[in-house]
Design an enzyme around this catalytic site. Structure first.
Site, PDB file in Angstrom:
ATOM      1  N   HIS A   1     -15.989  -3.578  -0.998  1.00  0.00           N
ATOM      2  CA  HIS A   1     -17.279  -3.150  -0.453  1.00  0.00           C
ATOM      3  C   HIS A   1     -17.891  -2.027  -1.301  1.00  0.00           C
ATOM      4  O   HIS A   1     -19.087  -1.792  -1.243  1.00  0.00           O
ATOM      5  CB  HIS A   1     -17.074  -2.672   0.982  1.00  0.00           C
ATOM      6  CG  HIS A   1     -18.196  -2.995   1.926  1.00  0.00           C
ATOM      7  ND1 HIS A   1     -19.065  -4.046   1.768  1.00  0.00           N
ATOM      8  CD2 HIS A   1     -18.583  -2.369   3.076  1.00  0.00           C
ATOM      9  CE1 HIS A   1     -19.931  -4.065   2.774  1.00  0.00           C
ATOM     10  NE2 HIS A   1     -19.661  -3.055   3.567  1.00  0.00           N
TER      11      HIS A   1
ATOM     12  N   ASP B   1     -22.123  -5.580  -2.979  1.00  0.00           N
ATOM     13  CA  ASP B   1     -21.149  -6.672  -3.002  1.00  0.00           C
ATOM     14  C   ASP B   1     -21.752  -7.897  -2.320  1.00  0.00           C
ATOM     15  O   ASP B   1     -22.634  -7.764  -1.478  1.00  0.00           O
ATOM     16  CB  ASP B   1     -19.858  -6.257  -2.283  1.00  0.00           C
ATOM     17  CG  ASP B   1     -20.092  -5.839  -0.839  1.00  0.00           C
ATOM     18  OD1 ASP B   1     -20.864  -4.891  -0.608  1.00  0.00           O
ATOM     19  OD2 ASP B   1     -19.514  -6.460   0.065  1.00  0.00           O
TER      20      ASP B   1
ATOM     21  N   ASN C   1     -24.627  -4.970   5.928  1.00  0.00           N
ATOM     22  CA  ASN C   1     -25.130  -3.826   6.695  1.00  0.00           C
ATOM     23  C   ASN C   1     -25.895  -2.813   5.855  1.00  0.00           C
ATOM     24  O   ASN C   1     -26.841  -2.197   6.333  1.00  0.00           O
ATOM     25  CB  ASN C   1     -23.992  -3.141   7.446  1.00  0.00           C
ATOM     26  CG  ASN C   1     -23.485  -3.988   8.593  1.00  0.00           C
ATOM     27  OD1 ASN C   1     -24.222  -4.790   9.162  1.00  0.00           O
ATOM     28  ND2 ASN C   1     -22.224  -3.829   8.930  1.00  0.00           N
TER      29      ASN C   1
END
Length: 188
Positions: free
Chosen positions: A21, A92, A113
């Site tokens: 991430h 990512d 997110n």
């Protein structure tokens, strides 16, 4: 002098440092090392600056955690008076095979997110983004563990070469523009 904001998405803290991430942070750390520049902790993130052929690049690693990335980006865009077409967000992407690069002028958040936060704060999906493939090699229900998991030894052995290409993408974006960079690097 043209100003450009390069944002690497990630989460702060040692426990996230080598996770999939955090590829945005990893790309910026690699570029900073290549250019012999250091990050300074400033408002809402760590920032490094350098000039390249008449352009001033601001490398930003938000300290807001992934889910609030938009707040840091908006702050730095306003502080430095940088237009949205002169930002590049590195993130990512589970939908791309490991190491694959995809640069786009706009797009959905794809369930990410960090991108959701940016979209909400900037009130647009039209800003350049650089998606770095991390693949989707996880079992059903294991997505969070996968993206917050560390790179495998096999991935790590390939990562250096991919980081070199990622640094070239950033320089190309700054010097040749979005369209030329997309033509040169998409799918590589």
């Amino acid at each position: 002098m043209k100003k450009i904001l390069i944002v690497g998405l990630g989460n702060i803290g040692q426990e996230y440092e080598n996770t999939r991430h955090n590829i945005g942070f990893k790309v910026l750390d690699y570029l900073a090392k290549e250019e012999s520049i250091t990050f300074q902790t400033q408002k809402l993130g760590d920032v490094a600056e350098y000039n390249i052929k008449g352009r001033k690049l601001f490398l930003l690693k938000p300290s807001t955690y992934m889910n609030l990335s938009g707040k840091a980006i908006k702050y730095w865009m306003e502080k430095e008076n940088i237009e949205k077409e002169n930002i590049l967000v590195i993130t990512d992407d589970l939908n791309l095979s490991f190491g694959t690069i995809r640069i786009k002028a706009k797009g959905s958040d794809g369930g990410h997110n960090g991108l959701k936060s940016i979209q909400a704060v900037l009130n647009t999906v039209e800003y350049p983004r650089f998606r770095f493939g991390i693949s989707d090699q996880f079992k059903k229900g294991q997505q969070v563990d996968y993206v917050l998991g560390e790179w495998t030894s096999e991935e790590n052995s390939i990562l250096i070469e991919r980081l070199e290409v990622a640094a070239k993408v950033i320089r190309s974006f700054a010097l040749a523009g979005l369209s030329n960079t997309m033509n040169e690097y998409n799918g590589k």
